[in-house]
Design a protein around this motif. Sequence first.
Motif, PDB file in Angstrom:
ATOM      1  N   HIS A  29       0.633  -0.982  -0.276  1.00 45.04           N
ATOM      2  CA  HIS A  29       0.271   0.140  -0.172  1.00 45.04           C
ATOM      3  C   HIS A  29       0.777   1.287   0.485  1.00 45.04           C
ATOM      4  O   HIS A  29       0.596   2.022   0.018  1.00 45.04           O
ATOM      5  CB  HIS A  29      -0.576   0.147   1.159  1.00 45.04           C
ATOM      6  N   GLU A 202      -5.100   7.402   0.455  1.00 43.07           N
ATOM      7  CA  GLU A 202      -5.618   6.061  -0.721  1.00 43.07           C
ATOM      8  C   GLU A 202      -5.989   5.202   0.635  1.00 43.07           C
ATOM      9  O   GLU A 202      -6.984   4.459   0.619  1.00 43.07           O
ATOM     10  CB  GLU A 202      -5.121   5.436  -1.227  1.00 43.07           C
ATOM     11  N   SER A 203      -5.164   5.349   1.608  1.00 42.05           N
ATOM     12  CA  SER A 203      -5.420   4.312   2.361  1.00 42.05           C
ATOM     13  C   SER A 203      -6.843   3.993   3.304  1.00 42.05           C
ATOM     14  O   SER A 203      -6.719   2.990   4.015  1.00 42.05           O
ATOM     15  CB  SER A 203      -3.907   3.897   3.416  1.00 42.05           C
ATOM     16  N   PRO A 206     -12.022   2.322   1.100  1.00 47.34           N
ATOM     17  CA  PRO A 206     -11.759   0.924   1.810  1.00 47.34           C
ATOM     18  C   PRO A 206     -11.337  -0.492   1.253  1.00 47.34           C
ATOM     19  O   PRO A 206     -11.735  -1.296   1.764  1.00 47.34           O
ATOM     20  CB  PRO A 206     -13.572   1.250   0.367  1.00 47.34           C
ATOM     21  N   ASP A 207     -10.237   0.004   0.357  1.00 43.10           N
ATOM     22  CA  ASP A 207      -9.375  -0.801   0.179  1.00 43.10           C
ATOM     23  C   ASP A 207      -8.129  -0.892   1.117  1.00 43.10           C
ATOM     24  O   ASP A 207      -7.198  -1.462   0.324  1.00 43.10           O
ATOM     25  CB  ASP A 207      -9.165  -0.796  -1.408  1.00 43.10           C
TER      26      ASP A 207
END
Length: 329
Positions: A29, A202-203, A206-207
């Motif tokens: 990630h 982005e972390s 939901p993903d």
Amino acid sequence: MTARDRSLAVLVAVLWGLNFLAVRVGLDHFPPFFLAALRYLVLAVPVVLFVPRPGVPLRWLLGYGLGFGVAQFGLLFLAIDQGMPSGLASVVVQASAPFTVLLGALLLRERVTGRQLVGIGIAVLGMAVIAVDRARVAPLLPLTLTVLAAVGWAVGNLASRQARPRYPLRFALWMAVVPPVPLLALSAVKEGPGTGWRALGESFGPDGWPGLVALVYIALLGSVVGSGIWTALLKRYPAGVVAPFSMLVPVVGIAGAWLALDETPTGWALAGAAAVVAGVLLGTGWLPAFLRRGTDTAAAPRTREGSGGLPPGGQAAGPTGASQGTQRS
């Protein structure tokens, strides 16, 4: 050592061993240098606000932070990101112990005993076996980066030993203040100035939750909790009683990577890993006396020899960031 404290020591080894799995998940990630910077940034803010300064010369605090924090963790995260199996990484980074002995002899004129030389030789042989085995199926760059990470840990060890902190846990925590800026600079140059911050944003989607969980594990469970328990144990027992439990870390690392990440080491890799662990144990004096009889030089004083009775890497933090040595992330 009581049964409760033995259980706590094993728990710390499990936390540190599983930390390598958390790093692997986190790298799915975040870019490596940015993840290493975040790992310290999460600790640095509360440390500056709530932890008293350790009262050591600034040069040793900087040396500890740059060697252990920037060089070790930056290169280790990069190595795993480049393809180094996390289980094998947990073994190879233990080479910090023989590197600490060698650098101590070269830079601090510390005495090296025959037992330590034999242990170093066995550990180097184990790393050579791993290198040859890896060269057959994968590039050697990730392994080289992991070895350099172990050298960085060893440099941090020497700075930590020279600092001689009165409050080792404070010293280990304040070390976290040093790495964020250089690691963020490396991230901006190599990974792009906005890449890591976009990944952080982005972390929270939901993903992205596995990356956040991995970051919390690396920074809190692998460091603060492990460090706190380990330091408490070292206050109650001699280092030689507590330290051998840290050699469970690569065992947990390899087993966890095999079960969770499907990293299946070859027979040669396992043999090399066993040689590295055995070399570290012998070189730091943890093998039973009947196994190391005759390996010590006759009348070698033990005033300041390498890692002495300390865990791999001496007085410093382990690959998870928990403090090792006489304090023992």
